[in-house]
Design an enzyme around this catalytic site. Sequence first.
Site, mmCIF file in Angstrom:
data_model
loop_
_atom_site.group_PDB
_atom_site.id
_atom_site.type_symbol
_atom_site.label_atom_id
_atom_site.label_comp_id
_atom_site.label_asym_id
_atom_site.label_seq_id
_atom_site.Cartn_x
_atom_site.Cartn_y
_atom_site.Cartn_z
ATOM 1 C CE1 TYR A 190 -6.103 8.650 0.978
ATOM 2 C CE2 TYR A 190 -4.194 8.412 -0.465
ATOM 3 C CZ TYR A 190 -5.528 8.192 -0.196
ATOM 4 O OH TYR A 190 -6.300 7.510 -1.097
ATOM 5 C CG ASP B 166 -2.019 1.048 1.106
ATOM 6 O OD1 ASP B 166 -1.834 2.197 1.579
ATOM 7 O OD2 ASP B 166 -3.063 0.736 0.508
#
Length: 362
Positions: free
Chosen positions: A157, A79
Amino acid sequence: MESFPAMKNDLLLRAARGEKVEKVPVWAMRQAGRYLPEFREVRSKHDFFTVCRTPELACEVTLQPLRRMDLDAAIIFSDILVIPQALGMEVQMVPGKGPVFPNPLVTPDDIQKLNATPDISKELGYVFEAITLTRQKLEGKVPLIGFSGAPWTLMSYMIEGSGSTTFSKSRFWLYRYPEESKKLLSILTDVIVKYLVGQAKAGAQLLQVFESHGGFLDETIFNDFSLFYLRRIASEVKQHLISEDITPVPMTVFAKGAHYAVESLAQTEYDVIGLDWTMDPEKARSTAQKYNKSLQGNLDPAALYGSCESIAQRTTEIVRKFGGKGHIANLGHGMHPDMEPEHLNAFVEAVHRSSEELIQKQ
């Protein structure tokens, strides 16, 4: 670097370098994922980041789609948010919501809380172990792709604390705190370079940098807060590998939504420019040819909701627009969890069939 089994299918690597191929190579972003029942079976027993951090599990889910389909590449299961984790931030994968940061960056003072110079081998060594294990398990069947998120996408993020439809908090930083934003982006760039070099040394044969949130920026802001750092990454990764007597691996940059940036990205040291499904392949091809770059893309992922016949028809048209040379076929973004594996297979088969016919006529 370890010795690995000889390659049986190097279509991806040849296409990335703009070399002659018999057919266009194809893979799909998120090809290892929730649309596969066997992936859901693994996830029923292990949480998301446990799969990422356990080399045997990461290897297993990386290989799953290759057992079903004639794909021309594997991409290591991981990820992009493992980098914020390496910097000391907590990231949770919440069902139905996606990634969540319980303690996001709120003000520039919070940058001081980060571990700006982590030991990459210690913090992300599990990714390197998964890559090496997977290269061995692939037995040369296809190349293995490694990847990282790009600095702006990771920064967004880290500030938003989760996904967003506007990324207004992180864009606020770019305008209100430009110098502090550049400091954070520079920290991220330094870590990404080391991370990607480590992946190549572990056995990754192509590296992709995901600027998934590029389209939230206008061209001027993109150039200052994204392109500058993307350029650094490609240049520095290749320089580091050369300095260690390692042949640089091809690199792909995928700046989703950044239509205006195709030519600018083609002037960097990336070998392949990824296109999302809203970008014009023929226009991008004209630009890429000027700089001897290859292209990747770009079927609309939602096309996989159609019939296998319509998928084949749309795929054939896209393959024709890219022209057969210097093209890696892919979706314009990732697989969705509710898609049918058979429909991805229809895409893969259509790429091979139509590109083989196209290339034979040339």
